[in-house]
Every structure is written in C-alpha cells, then in structure tokens.
Design an enzyme around this catalytic site. Sequence first.
Site, PDB file in Angstrom:
ATOM      1  CD  GLU A 113      -2.843   1.388   0.468  1.00 23.62           C
ATOM      2  OE1 GLU A 113      -2.492   1.658  -0.703  1.00 23.62           O
ATOM      3  OE2 GLU A 113      -4.030   1.358   0.834  1.00 23.62           O
ATOM      4  CG  ASP A 114      -0.903   4.967  -1.337  1.00 28.74           C
ATOM      5  OD1 ASP A 114      -1.601   4.333  -0.517  1.00 28.74           O
ATOM      6  OD2 ASP A 114      -1.360   5.889  -2.041  1.00 28.74           O
ATOM      7  CG  ASP A 173      -3.955   8.910   7.659  1.00 31.97           C
ATOM      8  OD1 ASP A 173      -3.823   8.993   8.890  1.00 31.97           O
ATOM      9  OD2 ASP A 173      -4.152   9.905   6.944  1.00 31.97           O
ATOM     10  CG  PHE A 223      -2.439  16.277   1.925  1.00 32.62           C
ATOM     11  CD1 PHE A 223      -3.481  15.452   2.295  1.00 32.62           C
ATOM     12  CD2 PHE A 223      -2.144  16.429   0.586  1.00 32.62           C
ATOM     13  CE1 PHE A 223      -4.233  14.784   1.334  1.00 32.62           C
ATOM     14  CE2 PHE A 223      -2.888  15.777  -0.382  1.00 32.62           C
ATOM     15  CZ  PHE A 223      -3.942  14.955  -0.004  1.00 32.62           C
ATOM     16  NE  ARG A 245      -2.949   8.738  -8.946  1.00 33.19           N
ATOM     17  CZ  ARG A 245      -3.445   8.231  -7.820  1.00 33.19           C
ATOM     18  NH1 ARG A 245      -2.652   7.675  -6.947  1.00 33.19           N
ATOM     19  NH2 ARG A 245      -4.735   8.300  -7.570  1.00 33.19           N
TER      20      ARG A 245
END
Length: 179
Positions: free
Chosen positions: A99-100, A103, A152, A165
Amino acid sequence: MGHKLTPFITGETIRERIDVLGREIVQSYENNEEPLVCICVLKGAFLFFSDLIRRVDRPMEVDFVRLASYGSATSRSEDVIFSKDLEVPIEGKDVLVIEDIVDTGHSMDFLLHVLKRRNPKSLKICALIDKHERRETGVQVDFAGFNLSEGFIVGYGLDYAERYRELDGIYELSTDAGK
C-alpha cells in the site's frame, strides 16, 4: 488558490529505503519456498509496488485490488467497497499487501478482513508511508518505508485530486492562498 510543494523525501532516499525493505521481506519469508503473493492496492501504490517487487528476490505472484470509499464528498468515509478484486487465489499462500499509505487504517482494515476470509497462510502489510499516530483501527504495518505523523503528502504515486503521482520524490502539499 495554488498549491505549494515542499520537498520532503527525495527519490534517492526512497530508492535506498526500498532496497532495505526488499531485503527485510526476503528475510521474513526465507524459510518458505512457495511463491509469495504480492498485492498492489491501486492507484497510489503502483510506483512503490513496481520498484519494491524488483527488490524482493524470491518467487512471487502479483495481483491488484482497488478500493473505493463512498459517502459524503466532504467527509472521510469508513464505508469501503472493492472496485477491483483479486484474480489470483490466495488460500494457503503467504500474502503481502503493498500500500502507499496507511493512515487511519479503515480501508486496510476492510481489505484485511476480506482477505482473511479467503484463508491465506499468512497476511502481512508493507506500506511506503505509515502514519501510525493517526490510526483509528488495530491495523499494524509489518514493513514500513517511512513513519510520518502529519502533513499532506504527494508524489511517488500519492496524489491530490489525481495530480502529482508522477513526481520522483515525496512532497508536502500546502495551499498557497496568495496565488
């Protein structure tokens, strides 16, 4: 309103960390000769996934899932659905979900529950970014590229409204109210 991108993690630092993660993953599965099933969570993890699996020197199968949250556009939703499911069977196999970013953990918690019902031999998570301090579920990342607490971020697969991206590194995104 414009966006300001502040360099946060360089592409070189990411590549160095991926080399280490690849070795850690190989060591974790060294006593198993069966192929490791590596699952990419689309879209954000595709660059990380591509680079990482080339550093995991062992037999593997690859597959992809895509999750979608639904609900109000102005609030985070805990309701998650599959928009692309696995094609490779995972029963009795070692599975690594890549997964990136993890959170709050709601999406990953959903995915893990779905995958556990398919009876894999083992199930682990590798995330480029682990924001464990923001976790609202019991999800644990087994292999973390970087631990972050706030900000963020975009780049290297991570996006804001499908933008950024393609960036080689990771950047902190902020609103530049002056533009």
